[in-house]
Enzyme design. Sequence first.
Site, PDB file in Angstrom:
ATOM      1  N   TYR A 182      18.685  32.111  32.425  1.00 39.56           N
ATOM      2  CA  TYR A 182      19.561  33.246  32.732  1.00 39.56           C
ATOM      3  C   TYR A 182      18.902  34.100  33.827  1.00 39.56           C
ATOM      4  O   TYR A 182      17.688  34.039  34.034  1.00 39.56           O
ATOM      5  CB  TYR A 182      19.801  34.050  31.445  1.00 39.56           C
ATOM      6  CG  TYR A 182      20.583  35.319  31.666  1.00 39.56           C
ATOM      7  CD1 TYR A 182      21.905  35.265  32.106  1.00 39.56           C
ATOM      8  CD2 TYR A 182      20.005  36.568  31.458  1.00 39.56           C
ATOM      9  CE1 TYR A 182      22.615  36.427  32.343  1.00 39.56           C
ATOM     10  CE2 TYR A 182      20.711  37.735  31.685  1.00 39.56           C
ATOM     11  CZ  TYR A 182      22.013  37.651  32.131  1.00 39.56           C
ATOM     12  OH  TYR A 182      22.717  38.802  32.368  1.00 39.56           O
ATOM     13  N   ASN A 184      17.671  36.936  34.310  1.00 38.11           N
ATOM     14  CA  ASN A 184      16.468  37.771  34.156  1.00 38.11           C
ATOM     15  C   ASN A 184      15.252  36.988  33.642  1.00 38.11           C
ATOM     16  O   ASN A 184      14.213  37.582  33.362  1.00 38.11           O
ATOM     17  CB  ASN A 184      16.766  38.954  33.224  1.00 38.11           C
ATOM     18  CG  ASN A 184      17.037  38.522  31.797  1.00 38.11           C
ATOM     19  OD1 ASN A 184      16.899  37.355  31.459  1.00 38.11           O
ATOM     20  ND2 ASN A 184      17.451  39.457  30.958  1.00 38.11           N
ATOM     21  N   LYS A 185      15.375  35.668  33.503  1.00 35.36           N
ATOM     22  CA  LYS A 185      14.276  34.902  32.893  1.00 35.36           C
ATOM     23  C   LYS A 185      13.206  34.511  33.933  1.00 35.36           C
ATOM     24  O   LYS A 185      13.418  34.657  35.134  1.00 35.36           O
ATOM     25  CB  LYS A 185      14.844  33.647  32.205  1.00 35.36           C
ATOM     26  CG  LYS A 185      15.756  33.986  31.027  1.00 35.36           C
ATOM     27  CD  LYS A 185      15.058  34.795  29.970  1.00 35.36           C
ATOM     28  CE  LYS A 185      15.858  35.000  28.709  1.00 35.36           C
ATOM     29  NZ  LYS A 185      16.957  35.971  28.814  1.00 35.36           N
ATOM     30  N   ASN A 186      12.050  34.018  33.441  1.00 30.75           N
ATOM     31  CA  ASN A 186      10.928  33.722  34.349  1.00 30.75           C
ATOM     32  C   ASN A 186      11.285  32.648  35.369  1.00 30.75           C
ATOM     33  O   ASN A 186      10.756  32.639  36.477  1.00 30.75           O
ATOM     34  CB  ASN A 186       9.694  33.304  33.543  1.00 30.75           C
ATOM     35  CG  ASN A 186       9.116  34.464  32.759  1.00 30.75           C
ATOM     36  OD1 ASN A 186       9.805  35.458  32.520  1.00 30.75           O
ATOM     37  ND2 ASN A 186       7.865  34.358  32.363  1.00 30.75           N
ATOM     38  N   ILE A 187      12.147  31.724  34.963  1.00 29.12           N
ATOM     39  CA  ILE A 187      12.764  30.772  35.914  1.00 29.12           C
ATOM     40  C   ILE A 187      14.270  30.986  35.790  1.00 29.12           C
ATOM     41  O   ILE A 187      14.788  30.996  34.683  1.00 29.12           O
ATOM     42  CB  ILE A 187      12.480  29.318  35.506  1.00 29.12           C
ATOM     43  CG1 ILE A 187      11.047  28.941  35.769  1.00 29.12           C
ATOM     44  CG2 ILE A 187      13.382  28.365  36.257  1.00 29.12           C
ATOM     45  CD1 ILE A 187      10.785  27.478  35.462  1.00 29.12           C
TER      46      ILE A 187
END
Length: 382
Positions: A182, A184-187
Amino acid sequence: MAQNPFIPFNRPWIDETEIAAVSEVLASKWISTGVRVREFERAFAEYLGVKHAIAVSSCTAALHLSLVVTGVGTGDEVITTPYTFTATAEAIRYVGAKPVFVDIDAHTLNIDIANIEQAITPRTKAIMPVHIAGLPCNMDALRDICRNHNLILIDDAAHAIPTEYKGQYIGTLGDLSAFSFYANKNITTAEGGMITTNSAALAEPLRKMRLHGIDKDAWARQSQRSIWRYDIAMEGYKYNMTDIQAAMGLCQLMKLNKQQECRRNFAQIYQTELAKFAEIKTPAAPDNPSEHAWHLYIIQLHTGNRDEFVESLRDANIECSVHYIPLHLFQFYQEQYGYRVGDFPCAEAAYERVVSLPLHPGLTEMDVHLVIDTIRSLMKNP
Ligand SMILES: Cc1ncc(COP(=O)(O)O)c(C=O)c1O
């Protein structure tokens, strides 16, 4: 007084690399599931050191399919934490099972392992822990409980790329693990998810289930004479990832180590500086060789009003967030299961005190120090 520059809570790290990769897919005219998805799956599996990775449209889809493929269904119970995003429990409900909440450990904010066994009943089929903020759960203990009670371990790894538990990546230790890409995730792939497993017996049906239960997707059918012919092998869902998303995911994966370095560095500055304030509890960090993904940096306030603290930072142009409102406090879960205020005291106490500070690779060390200085100005005992 001059206003600080705006410090956003989160920003995806997207540059010309992703723009070029996505443009290339668009120009190729093969825009849905194809060769890029296969490449992304291979690269993701290789990064983690897991046998199979199955790309899907979201982590919610990944959790749902993981439950379906392991046969969790109507009337079953799945043990999880109330201290998570609603998607965790939502996926359990999709298969007709009941999310059974177990309170968290006040220090780690992860599910309290000591409380799990008393929640197991003859209907319990699986445990779904969440590695909150990227801090690994105690996987040894979870695996022991699952082995002893014949339960499936599906870890919600939405925050846990790249989290390591005793030198092994999260995504290699559960029966199945579900990742989120998603925004806002790290990837990120804007929206997207991945299921990882070391079991070929689970991976094979998952590849069909994510696309209507079709035995061969359109990319695989290209080389056959009757390109139109396929079979429906099983019940399926519309959960496939597109090549547009996968092209982005491949670029993001290439940057993962670099971005983890940034997150680790910023988190370390926060840890060192904020530990000096008596009013603040800094987040738990795992012992070497485990590694936090630092998806979120969650502090707890010992004193003062949390909402006012967040608003004061906002007034200083610093954007923060709160993770999480425990699920049992929401109207829906209370109506469905009779959960009430007071049921999970550690989750509730944490919720009253937590603040998630800005943490992402778009920050500079100066930004991080500005956040710390602003917090200092709000403390009664700086
Ligand atoms: C802990 C957790 N689980 C699951 C999800 C769902 O992820 P997705 O949006 O990819 O479905 C999220 C999303 O924020 C999450 O934080």
